[in-house]
Design a protein around this motif. Structure first.
Motif, PDB file in Angstrom:
ATOM      1  N   LEU A  24       1.063  -1.090  -0.052  1.00 43.88           N
ATOM      2  CA  LEU A  24      -0.137   0.005   0.089  1.00 43.88           C
ATOM      3  C   LEU A  24       0.824   1.075  -0.131  1.00 43.88           C
ATOM      4  N   ALA A  25       0.574   2.291  -0.780  1.00 37.52           N
ATOM      5  CA  ALA A  25       1.409   3.336  -1.126  1.00 37.52           C
ATOM      6  C   ALA A  25       2.902   3.068  -1.305  1.00 37.52           C
ATOM      7  N   GLY A  42      -6.687 -10.650   0.550  1.00 35.67           N
ATOM      8  CA  GLY A  42      -6.016  -9.447   0.377  1.00 35.67           C
ATOM      9  C   GLY A  42      -6.787  -8.437  -0.266  1.00 35.67           C
ATOM     10  N   LEU A  43      -6.235  -7.529  -1.343  1.00 35.58           N
ATOM     11  CA  LEU A  43      -6.978  -6.706  -1.927  1.00 35.58           C
ATOM     12  C   LEU A  43      -7.752  -7.199  -2.949  1.00 35.58           C
ATOM     13  N   ASP A  44      -9.058  -6.712  -2.972  1.00 38.43           N
ATOM     14  CA  ASP A  44      -9.931  -7.402  -3.927  1.00 38.43           C
ATOM     15  C   ASP A  44      -9.756  -6.443  -5.146  1.00 38.43           C
ATOM     16  N   ARG A  45     -10.172  -6.822  -6.294  1.00 35.68           N
ATOM     17  CA  ARG A  45      -9.845  -6.251  -7.692  1.00 35.68           C
ATOM     18  C   ARG A  45     -10.312  -4.979  -7.804  1.00 35.68           C
ATOM     19  N   GLY A  46     -11.656  -4.600  -7.155  1.00 28.40           N
ATOM     20  CA  GLY A  46     -12.212  -3.209  -7.283  1.00 28.40           C
ATOM     21  C   GLY A  46     -11.154  -2.270  -6.499  1.00 28.40           C
ATOM     22  N   THR A  47     -10.708  -2.510  -5.464  1.00 26.62           N
ATOM     23  CA  THR A  47      -9.873  -1.795  -4.656  1.00 26.62           C
ATOM     24  C   THR A  47      -8.464  -1.634  -5.323  1.00 26.62           C
ATOM     25  N   LEU A  51      -7.185   1.983  -6.468  1.00 21.84           N
ATOM     26  CA  LEU A  51      -6.157   2.863  -5.873  1.00 21.84           C
ATOM     27  C   LEU A  51      -4.915   2.921  -6.931  1.00 21.84           C
ATOM     28  N   GLY A  52      -5.169   2.302  -8.215  1.00 27.00           N
ATOM     29  CA  GLY A  52      -4.407   2.193  -9.271  1.00 27.00           C
ATOM     30  C   GLY A  52      -4.706   3.341 -10.033  1.00 27.00           C
ATOM     31  N   ALA A 188     -14.515   8.548 -14.497  1.00 26.94           N
ATOM     32  CA  ALA A 188     -13.061   8.776 -14.592  1.00 26.94           C
ATOM     33  C   ALA A 188     -12.276   7.722 -15.336  1.00 26.94           C
ATOM     34  N   SER A 189     -12.564   6.627 -15.238  1.00 26.69           N
ATOM     35  CA  SER A 189     -11.851   5.520 -15.809  1.00 26.69           C
ATOM     36  C   SER A 189     -12.582   4.248 -15.872  1.00 26.69           C
ATOM     37  N   THR A 190     -12.202   3.006 -16.578  1.00 26.56           N
ATOM     38  CA  THR A 190     -12.895   1.919 -16.541  1.00 26.56           C
ATOM     39  C   THR A 190     -11.556   0.898 -16.722  1.00 26.56           C
ATOM     40  N   ALA A 191     -11.437  -0.123 -15.951  1.00 27.25           N
ATOM     41  CA  ALA A 191     -10.714  -1.095 -15.859  1.00 27.25           C
ATOM     42  C   ALA A 191     -10.838  -2.410 -15.349  1.00 27.25           C
ATOM     43  N   LYS A 192     -10.529  -3.360 -15.960  1.00 25.50           N
ATOM     44  CA  LYS A 192     -11.032  -4.849 -15.373  1.00 25.50           C
ATOM     45  C   LYS A 192     -12.450  -5.182 -15.146  1.00 25.50           C
ATOM     46  N   GLY A 193     -13.404  -4.502 -15.560  1.00 23.24           N
ATOM     47  CA  GLY A 193     -14.796  -4.551 -15.321  1.00 23.24           C
ATOM     48  C   GLY A 193     -15.270  -3.675 -14.536  1.00 23.24           C
ATOM     49  N   PHE A 194     -14.680  -2.565 -13.983  1.00 21.26           N
ATOM     50  CA  PHE A 194     -15.066  -1.459 -13.122  1.00 21.26           C
ATOM     51  C   PHE A 194     -15.277  -0.326 -13.413  1.00 21.26           C
ATOM     52  N   ARG A 195     -16.106   0.609 -13.073  1.00 19.80           N
ATOM     53  CA  ARG A 195     -16.191   2.002 -13.333  1.00 19.80           C
ATOM     54  C   ARG A 195     -15.506   2.534 -12.013  1.00 19.80           C
ATOM     55  N   VAL A 196     -14.680   3.719 -12.531  1.00 21.95           N
ATOM     56  CA  VAL A 196     -14.248   4.445 -11.284  1.00 21.95           C
ATOM     57  C   VAL A 196     -14.982   5.931 -11.518  1.00 21.95           C
ATOM     58  N   LEU A 197     -15.768   6.150 -10.574  1.00 27.50           N
ATOM     59  CA  LEU A 197     -16.670   7.299 -10.833  1.00 27.50           C
ATOM     60  C   LEU A 197     -16.067   8.582  -9.966  1.00 27.50           C
ATOM     61  N   ARG A 198     -16.083   9.802 -10.506  1.00 25.46           N
ATOM     62  CA  ARG A 198     -15.577  10.952  -9.747  1.00 25.46           C
ATOM     63  C   ARG A 198     -16.802  11.637  -9.706  1.00 25.46           C
TER      64      ARG A 198
END
Length: 204
Positions: A24-25, A42-47, A51-52, A188-198
């Protein structure tokens, strides 16, 4: 017990704590998770996606992780912004204990982990990061988001990661239609089946 969920306030199952190794960081850490919590291995894919993909959190002021679980997002915020006051909130008493211990183990002494009701009512946040608990149900999820997003400072940003197949696009539309005109909602972005919303608060 089989009917325990990661959003149960007091899981009744055996905790079966375990040590995991995460970064982390950019810091390798050994932290503790347990049964009856979200993503105990461990870290799930969404997290990971969140973070990425998000920009650094505000360097100071109050920051918030909604649904902190065993603490990876709150700890990351705290390590990246040591001058900030980071709050991690959750309803699961088991993860609250884990997150507090993990923050201490990570040297993130600027983290406060607590229940939502114990966050000072007038506190505003410069940055919110969240992998929100989608599986609590739509009504409960909406209530959670409407509790915290209006507490963004003007100029502040919330970043939410939601799986596309669990309603990421519909949640974006709902936020756009529901929040006041001072809030701007975007993908904001899309990756690995996830949306990152701002969610940006431009005005009161």
């Amino acid at each position: 017990m089989a009917n325990d969920h990661y959003f149960s306030a007091n899981p009744s199952s055996d905790s079966r704590e375990r040590q995991i190794h995460v970064t982390l960081a950019d810091r390798p850490l050994t932290l503790t998770t347990a049964a009856g919590v979200f993503s105990p291995d461990g870290l799930d894919r969404g997290t990971r996606v969140l973070l990425g993909s998000v920009p650094p959190p505000a360097p100071d002021g109050a920051l918030l992780d909604v649904g902190c679980g065993w603490g990876p997002i709150a700890i990351t915020m705290a390590l990246e912004s040591p001058g900030a006051e980071v709050w991690g909130v959750d309803v699961n008493e088991r993860v609250l204990g884990l997150a507090r211990a993990n923050a201490a183990a990570a040297g993130a002494d600027n983290v406060t982990v607590t229940t939502p009701d114990d966050v000072p009512a007038g506190l505003r946040f410069r940055t919110i990061w969240s992998n929100p608990p989608i599986r609590v149900g739509k009504d409960e999820l909406h209530q959670i988001l409407l509790t915290w997003l209006p507490r963004l400072e003007v100029g502040g940003d919330a970043w939410l990661v939601v799986a596309k197949d669990l309603g990421g696009d519909s949640l974006q539309r709902w936020l756009h239609d529901t929040l006041d005109a001072g809030f701007h909602v975007s993908r904001a972005s899309t990756a690995k089946g996830f949306r990152v919303l701002r969610v940006h608060r431009a005005a009161e």
